[in-house]
Scaffold this active site. Structure first.
Site, mmCIF file in Angstrom:
data_model
loop_
_atom_site.group_PDB
_atom_site.id
_atom_site.type_symbol
_atom_site.label_atom_id
_atom_site.label_comp_id
_atom_site.label_asym_id
_atom_site.label_seq_id
_atom_site.Cartn_x
_atom_site.Cartn_y
_atom_site.Cartn_z
ATOM 1 N N SER A 106 0.811 -1.215 0.000
ATOM 2 C CA SER A 106 0.000 0.000 0.000
ATOM 3 C C SER A 106 0.845 1.267 0.000
ATOM 4 O O SER A 106 1.942 1.301 0.564
ATOM 5 C CB SER A 106 -0.888 0.001 1.257
ATOM 6 O OG SER A 106 -1.441 1.274 1.483
ATOM 7 N N TYR A 130 -2.461 5.353 -4.005
ATOM 8 C CA TYR A 130 -3.520 6.333 -3.784
ATOM 9 C C TYR A 130 -3.022 7.583 -4.469
ATOM 10 O O TYR A 130 -2.010 8.171 -4.045
ATOM 11 C CB TYR A 130 -3.704 6.607 -2.290
ATOM 12 C CG TYR A 130 -4.549 5.597 -1.550
ATOM 13 C CD1 TYR A 130 -5.797 5.202 -2.040
ATOM 14 C CD2 TYR A 130 -4.130 5.072 -0.332
ATOM 15 C CE1 TYR A 130 -6.582 4.299 -1.342
ATOM 16 C CE2 TYR A 130 -4.910 4.173 0.368
ATOM 17 C CZ TYR A 130 -6.143 3.791 -0.145
ATOM 18 O OH TYR A 130 -6.920 2.908 0.544
ATOM 19 N N THR A 156 -5.915 2.568 -6.903
ATOM 20 C CA THR A 156 -7.199 2.422 -6.202
ATOM 21 C C THR A 156 -8.111 3.565 -6.615
ATOM 22 O O THR A 156 -7.750 4.736 -6.467
ATOM 23 C CB THR A 156 -6.971 2.403 -4.679
ATOM 24 O OG1 THR A 156 -6.155 1.272 -4.368
ATOM 25 C CG2 THR A 156 -8.285 2.309 -3.918
ATOM 26 N N LYS A 224 -8.220 -0.890 -9.049
ATOM 27 C CA LYS A 224 -8.827 -1.575 -7.904
ATOM 28 C C LYS A 224 -10.054 -0.801 -7.434
ATOM 29 O O LYS A 224 -9.951 0.402 -7.151
ATOM 30 C CB LYS A 224 -7.813 -1.658 -6.763
ATOM 31 C CG LYS A 224 -8.381 -2.194 -5.456
ATOM 32 C CD LYS A 224 -7.299 -2.397 -4.419
ATOM 33 C CE LYS A 224 -7.845 -2.968 -3.128
ATOM 34 N NZ LYS A 224 -8.499 -1.979 -2.271
ATOM 35 N N HIS A 248 -13.617 -2.319 -1.355
ATOM 36 C CA HIS A 248 -12.725 -1.864 -0.290
ATOM 37 C C HIS A 248 -13.092 -2.529 1.052
ATOM 38 O O HIS A 248 -12.970 -1.921 2.115
ATOM 39 C CB HIS A 248 -12.801 -0.340 -0.164
ATOM 40 C CG HIS A 248 -11.482 0.327 0.096
ATOM 41 N ND1 HIS A 248 -10.746 0.957 -0.868
ATOM 42 C CD2 HIS A 248 -10.759 0.451 1.237
ATOM 43 C CE1 HIS A 248 -9.643 1.466 -0.324
ATOM 44 N NE2 HIS A 248 -9.622 1.157 0.961
#
Ligand SMILES: Cc1cc2nc3c(=O)[nH]c(=O)nc-3n(C[C@H](O)[C@H](O)[C@H](O)COP(=O)(O)O)c2cc1C
Length: 353
Positions: A106, A130, A156, A224, A248
Site C-alpha cells: 500500500s 492512492y 485504487t 482496484k 474496499h
C-alpha cells in the site's frame, strides 16, 4: 488450542489488539452492510461437485499478469501493518515470499518500500497507489517502486474521499500521530520529520489521466475498486491490464453490491480482454473456488492477513495463507478440479434461499 481456520485467527487477533486498532481493521463504512454482505454473498452460492475424475494430483499454481504464483490467493493492499505487528510490512513481505504469492504493498505502508524489498528480495510484489494531488510525488513513487522491482501498478479508484467510518470517529483514531508514512516524503524529509500529515488523495482523477500514468511507467496498470460493467468497459478502452473487483472491504460506499455479486457483470463486460481479480469476504477455500468459478483469475485477501500478523507476525501470515491454500486444494479435490484451469462456472449454482 491450535488455530485451524481463519475464524480462529480472527478471534485470537481480537484478544491481542487494542479496541481502537481492532475497530480500525474490522471496521467498515456507515452500517457495515456491504462488509457483512461480502461474506454472506459467498454463502448464498452452492457448489456442484463432479466425481470420478482422478484427483490424485491437484495443482493450485496459476499466473497473474504472466507471473507465476503458487495459488490464486494473494495479499490485498492495506496500510499501517505496524499497528498489528512491530515489523509490519516487512513481516508480511517475508510471509508472502515464503508462500510464493503476490503481495500488493500500500501507499500507506508503515515501512519504506526499500525496507520491504530488503526483507524479502525475491518476493513478487505489486505497488498500490492512492493518487496524490502532487503529480511529481506520484511520479517519484511509481518510478521508485518500478526500480525496486515491483511488477505492477495498482491504482485504487474507490477513494475520492474516505468513507464514513463511525468507529474511527468515536475512537478519535489519529493515524498520523501514530505512524510514519515514510514513502510519501523525500529521503531527506523521511529522516527529519518525526510525524507527518497523511496527504490527501486526489479526488479530481478521471479516465483521461490514465494515459499520463501509462506514459511514466512500463508497469501494467490494474484498477482496484471497479464494480460495474460501464467502468469495466472504460477500463478496457483505456488499455488497463487488470481490474480488481472490490468494494474496499465495505470501508468506502456502504450498500454497494458484495464483491462476488458484482464479479459476473465485470467479467462479462471485459470479454477476456484483461484479467479480472476479486477481493472482499474471502475467508475459506470454498470462497476462492467460487470466485474463480465465476471468472476471477485470482483473489486478494485483506483483514485475515492482519489477523495473522497480530497473532504471530510473519508466521501467522504464513499460516493464514497456508490454511487458505490447503482449503482450496481440498475444495478442488472434492469438486473434481485437478488444476485451476478446470475451475469453471458449472461448479456453482444460485439456489433460491
Ligand atoms: C485495515 C485496512 C487497511 C486498508 N488499506 C488499504 C489501502 O491502503 N489501499 C487499498 O487500496 N485498500 C485498502 N484496504 C482495502 C483492502 O485492500 C481490500 O479491498 C479489503 O480489505 C478486502 O476485503 P476483506 O478485508 O474482507 O478481505 C484496506 C483494508 C483494511 C481492512
Amino acid at each position: 488450542m491450535p488455530l485451524v481456520c481463519l475464524a480462529d485467527f480472527q478471534a485470537r487477533a481480537r484478544e491481542h489488539l487494542s479496541k481502537t486498532t481492532w475497530d480500525f481493521i474490522d471496521g467498515a463504512a456507515d452500517d457495515g452492510f456491504t462488509r457483512d454482505d461480502n461474506i454472506a454473498a459467498f454463502k448464498r452460492i452452492r457448489l456442484r461437485p463432479r466425481f470420478l475424475k482422478d484427483v490424485s494430483e491437484v495443482d493450485t499454481r496459476t499466473t497473474i499478469q504472466g507471473m507465476q504464483i503458487s495459488a490464486p490467493i494473494c495479499i490485498a493492499p492495506m496500510g499501517f501493518h505496524c499497528l498489528a505487528w512491530p515489523d509490519g510490512e516487512m513481516s508480511t513481505a517475508r510471509a508472502a515470499q515464503a508462500t510464493g504469492i503476490c503481495y500488493i504493498t500500500s501507499t500507506y505502508a508503515s515501512c519504506t518500500l526499500e525496507d520491504i524489498v530488503t526483507a524479502a528480495p525475491s518476493g513478487l510484489r505489486w505497488f498500490q497507489l492512492y493518487v496524490q494531488p502532487d503529480r511529481q510525488l506520484n511520479k517519484q513513487l511509481i518510478q521508485r517502486a518500478e526500480s525496486l522491482g515491483f511488477k505492477a501498478l495498482v491504482i485504487t479508484v474507490d477513494v475520492p474521499t474516505v468513507g464514513n467510518r463511525r468507529h474511527d470517529i468515536r475512537n478519535k483514531l489519529n493515524l498520523k500521530m501514530n505512524l510514519l508514512l515514510k514513502d510519501l516524503r523525500s529521503p531527506k524529509e523521511r529522516d527529519s520529520i518525526p510525524h507527518l500529515q497523511m496527504t490527501a488523495i486526489d479526488p479530481s482523477i478521471c479516465w483521461n489521466d490514465l494515459s499520463w500514468f501509462q506514459s511514466i511507467t512500463q508497469l501494467p496498470i490494474i484498477l482496484k475498486g471497479i464494480l460495474t460493467k460501464e467502468d469495466a468497459e472504460l477500463a478496457v478502452k483505456h488499455n488497463v491490464r487488470g481490474i480488481i473487483v472490490s468494494n474496499h472491504g465495505g470501508r468506502q460506499l456502504d450498500e454497494v453490491a458484495a464483491s462476488i455479486d458484482a464479479l459476473t457483470e465485470v467479467v462479462t463486460a471485459v470479454q477476456g480482454k484483461l484479467e479480472v481479480y476479486l477481493d472482499g469476504g474471502i475467508r475459506t477455500g470454498n470462497d476462492v473456488l467460487k470466485a474463480l468459478a465465476l471468472g476471477a483469475k485470482c483473489v486478494f485477501v485483506g483483514r485475515p492477513i492482519l489477523w495473522g500478523l497480530a497473532c504471530k507476525g510473519e508466521h501467522g501470515v504464513q499460516e493464514v495463507l497456508n490454511i487458505l491454500k490447503k482449503e482450496l486444494r481440498t475444495s478442488m479435490t472434492l469438486t473434481g478440479c485437478r488444476s485451476v484451469a478446470e475451475i469453471n462456472q458449472d461448479l456453482v449454482q444460485f439456489p433460491r434461499l
